[in-house]
Write a protein that holds these residues in place. Structure first.
Motif, PDB file in Angstrom:
ATOM      1  N   SER A 467       0.835  -1.205   0.000  1.00 25.46           N
ATOM      2  CA  SER A 467       0.000   0.000   0.000  1.00 25.46           C
ATOM      3  C   SER A 467       0.870   1.254   0.000  1.00 25.46           C
ATOM      4  O   SER A 467       1.668   1.462   0.937  1.00 25.46           O
ATOM      5  N   LYS A 468       0.711   2.058  -1.062  1.00 20.84           N
ATOM      6  CA  LYS A 468       1.373   3.366  -1.191  1.00 20.84           C
ATOM      7  C   LYS A 468       2.870   3.273  -0.881  1.00 20.84           C
ATOM      8  O   LYS A 468       3.419   4.051  -0.092  1.00 20.84           O
ATOM      9  N   SER A 484       0.818   0.382  -5.149  1.00 18.76           N
ATOM     10  CA  SER A 484      -0.164  -0.364  -4.364  1.00 18.76           C
ATOM     11  C   SER A 484      -0.694  -1.514  -5.205  1.00 18.76           C
ATOM     12  O   SER A 484      -1.018  -1.335  -6.390  1.00 18.76           O
ATOM     13  N   PHE A 485      -0.752  -2.686  -4.607  1.00 22.77           N
ATOM     14  CA  PHE A 485      -1.391  -3.841  -5.240  1.00 22.77           C
ATOM     15  C   PHE A 485      -1.627  -4.897  -4.172  1.00 22.77           C
ATOM     16  O   PHE A 485      -1.031  -4.867  -3.095  1.00 22.77           O
ATOM     17  N   THR A 486      -2.471  -5.867  -4.501  1.00 23.74           N
ATOM     18  CA  THR A 486      -2.800  -6.962  -3.595  1.00 23.74           C
ATOM     19  C   THR A 486      -2.668  -8.265  -4.357  1.00 23.74           C
ATOM     20  O   THR A 486      -3.187  -8.397  -5.474  1.00 23.74           O
ATOM     21  N   LEU A 487      -1.972  -9.221  -3.721  1.00 22.88           N
ATOM     22  CA  LEU A 487      -1.786 -10.544  -4.307  1.00 22.88           C
ATOM     23  C   LEU A 487      -2.568 -11.539  -3.458  1.00 22.88           C
ATOM     24  O   LEU A 487      -2.241 -11.765  -2.288  1.00 22.88           O
ATOM     25  N   CYS A 520       3.436   0.865   3.251  1.00 28.44           N
ATOM     26  CA  CYS A 520       3.111  -0.259   4.128  1.00 28.44           C
ATOM     27  C   CYS A 520       3.165  -1.557   3.332  1.00 28.44           C
ATOM     28  O   CYS A 520       2.710  -1.612   2.181  1.00 28.44           O
ATOM     29  N   VAL A 521       3.745  -2.579   3.966  1.00 30.48           N
ATOM     30  CA  VAL A 521       3.828  -3.914   3.381  1.00 30.48           C
ATOM     31  C   VAL A 521       3.218  -4.885   4.388  1.00 30.48           C
ATOM     32  O   VAL A 521       3.645  -4.929   5.547  1.00 30.48           O
TER      33      VAL A 521
END
Length: 669
Positions: A467-468, A484-487, A520-521
């Motif tokens: 995120s960002k 930003s991405f989601t896996l 953020c990770v």
């Protein structure tokens, strides 16, 4: 000639000659100097007869006239007066050294103060060994044992000096009974001191091991904390932690124990013998204390600072040279392919030339210290005789007190001048203590710096959320901005782009090894990171294939199954699980990378991150390894287009936007 009127009345006519011989004899004049002569054509019987007459006429019954004694004493006093300049010269040596030290005050301000930063370093490191950690109780017991053994030994040594005084006086008086009893008492003291000396040696060795255990265990615990080794290398201040932990910690522990033993032993000698010197001559006691203090003061000011500075510099240069040679060894194959042996050899020789110049400087300073120490010790043989001989001539002390005074003076002076005698060891100890303290401080700093990148690891999640995320180099150059991405579980993303755009930096941010940036990770706590440079531990093949799990966590059947899934049939055919070899030397790069895949297959993490971890493999085996991965999410960096079939998404670095910010796109395949 001055001795003839004194000796002549004591001699009796010799017996007739039985066997010609030439005998050299030496006797002491009242002034204290030896008179040497030769008796030609004498016999052994004549000598025995003359010695009996000497006892009867000179020492036991009769004495020469008072005028004869006064003339002899006057002659001896004249001889003593001619020798006093030499004694004064011995006392003047440390004084001259102190004057020279004050003249070098400007130079001394440029170097570190020994008492402030040197001995303080020793005490700080030693306090960690003695009072901290699980080994402190064992160290205290060995320290107490050493103290008791040295106290007993020193008490026997002091009693030995009194026994020596008694049997020497009995020998001078011709009292055989008193001589025999004194000698028997000395032998009894010797029998007592031998076991205590052995006990002191045992306690010294045990204390050295206990202190090394405390120091080494503490440094190893700090060094092998998560990510500490990485951040320590990234800081770059300490270039040789291996040598400091494996070698210098042991040297420091042994040297510190010997220094503690010297302090204990010399303090006890001083307490035991300085009273003997004081009872014989107060002036001699005062001169001895002043002489020792001036010698220690001169040693620290003149020789202390440059020797400590040179020792530190030499050890630092040795560490740099050793690190450079070890790097060439680790990269031996690449160095050979590049044909760079001659170039690297020339660089190593240049570094050694700098080291050799410092070593020669240290040799010169140590030579000066040794010369000063020898001149300083010369007084131990002259001053006690100079002070006690007049007392003996006046009849205030017995003959045995002379030998006792010499022994007590030398022991007391050695105790007071321990800094002069042991300064070479102290300078090396200060250098090693400073390096160990520097390593300890660097390990304390070797943590992830304060960063705006929030790292969240969850135990119940299986996906990856970024995120960002903004990353930059230490120079300030931007690598990514607001990414930003989601896996989701079951998805795999392949990161592509030109070299140098920040792909490996992004992988480091996922592992928490990058601090320059923000965002953020959120990732699973169960994660495996496989790099292009695989790490293979030492030990059996079983440990290599199951690392970092503890040996025994997996059965041999599980290890063999995972190894075959990682395409390691060739390695299993050449080696057994119990074989121990240099794996980095006997395995190819592709086989090493497949060993790390075997480790990931055994661990079964929720997230696997690969940074070109299959770069040394062929396309077919690479595809088989990706099919064998059972992780919920996979993030990989690769330049091979064929791997797109093994992924569901792509993260690609595009051209910069109009404002110059880097652009990354996350898209499904």
């Amino acid at each position: 000639q001055s001795l003839e009127p004194l000796v002549a009345p004591m001699l009796v006519p010799p017996r007739p000659l039985r066997r010609p011989c030439a005998i050299s004899y030496r006797t002491m004049a009242p002034g204290g100097f030896g008179l040497r002569g030769e008796v030609e054509q004498a016999s052994l019987g004549a000598v025995k007869s003359g010695s009996r007459g000497l006892r009867r006429g000179g020492l036991a019954a009769s004495a020469p006239s008072a005028s004869t004694w006064l003339e002899a004493v006057a002659a001896g006093s004249t001889a003593w007066s001619s020798q006093w300049p030499f004694a004064l010269l011995a006392c003047a040596v440390p004084v001259l050294a102190v004057v020279a030290a004050f003249k070098r005050r400007a130079w001394g301000r440029q170097s570190k103060d020994l008492s402030g930063n040197g001995l303080g370093t020793i005490f700080r490191v030693a306090s960690k060994m003695l009072w901290k950690g699980p080994h402190r109780r064992r160290a205290v017991w060995y320290l107490l044992l050493l103290f008791l053994a040295l106290a007993t030994t020193n008490g026997a040594t002091v009693a030995q000096s009194f026994a020596q005084r008694e049997y020497m006086s009995a020998l001078a008086q011709g009292d055989a009974a008193l001589f025999g009893s004194g000698l028997a008492f000395a032998l009894a003291l010797l029998a007592v001191s031998i076991p205590t000396r052995c006990l002191a040696e045992f306690a010294t060795g045990g204390l050295g091991i206990a202190w090394r255990d405390a120091l080494t265990d503490g440094l190893l615990d700090e060094y092998f904390k998560p990510q500490v080794a990485y951040w320590l290398r990234k800081e770059g201040v300490v270039k040789d932690p291996d040598a400091r932990i494996a070698v210098e910690a042991g040297h420091f522990a042994d040297a510190a124990v010997l220094m503690v033993r010297d302090v204990f032993e010399n303090a006890m000698k001083l307490l035991g013998f300085i009273g003997v010197v004081y009872t014989i001559s107060r002036q001699l006691c005062a001169v001895m204390a002043s002489y020792a203090i001036l010698g220690a003061f001169a040693t620290v000011l003149v020789f202390g600072r440059p020797l400590v500075r040179l020792d530190r510099g030499i050890r630092a240069q040795e560490a740099t040279l050793r690190s450079a040679i070890a790097r060439c060894r680790d990269k031996a194959e690449a160095l050979t392919f590049a044909q760079g042996e001659a170039a690297e050899g020339a660089v190593m020789k240049e570094r050694y030339q700098d080291l050799r110049r410092r070593q020669w400087s240290r040799v010169l300073w140590r030579t000066g210290l040794a010369s000063f120490r020898d001149c300083f010790s010369w007084a131990a043989y002259l001053l006690p005789i100079a002070f006690v001989a007049p007392l003996y001539l006046r009849g205030e002390v017995r003959f045995g007190a002379i030998a006792q005074t010499v022994t007590a003076f030398q022991a007391s002076l050695d105790a007071l001048s321990v800094v002069v005698r042991k300064f070479r060891s102290v300078s090396s100890l200060v250098a090693e203590g400073g390096r160990l303290e520097g390593l300890s401080e660097a390990l304390g700093r070797a943590v992830r710096p304060q960063s705006a990148i929030a790292m969240q690891t969850v135990t119940d999640g299986e996906g990856l959320e970024v995120s960002k995320l903004s990353l930059s180099l230490p120079t300030g150059a931007k690598l990514c901005s607001n990414l930003s991405f989601t896996l989701e579980p079951g998805q795999r993303v392949m990161i592509s782009g030109e070299s140098g755009v920040g792909k490996t930096t992004f992988i480091r941010s996922l592992a928490g090894l990058w601090s320059d940036g923000s965002g953020c990770v959120r990732r699973p706590a169960s994660a495996a990171f496989l790099s292009q440079e695989p790490y293979l531990p030492e030990g059996t093949l079983r440990r290599v294939l199951s690392f970092p799990a503890v040996v025994g966590s997996f059965s041999d059947a599980e290890i063999l199954l995972a190894a075959r899934a990682a395409q390691l049939d060739g390695v299993l055919g050449r080696f057994a699980l119990d074989d121990v070899v240099d794996w980095e030397a006997v395995l190819s790069r592709g086989e090493q990378q497949r060993c790390t895949f075997c480790q990931a297959l055994l661990a079964r993490p929720a997230l696997v991150v690969l940074d070109e971890a299959t770069s040394a493999l062929d396309v077919e085996r690479e595809a088989l390894l990706y099919e064998a991965l059972e992780a919920s999410c996979v993030v990989s960096v690769s330049h091979r287009i064929g791997l797109l079939e093994s992924h569901t998404h792509m993260l690609r670095r595009e051209e910069d936007d109009e404002s110059g910010r880097p652009v990354w796109t996350f898209s499904p395949l």
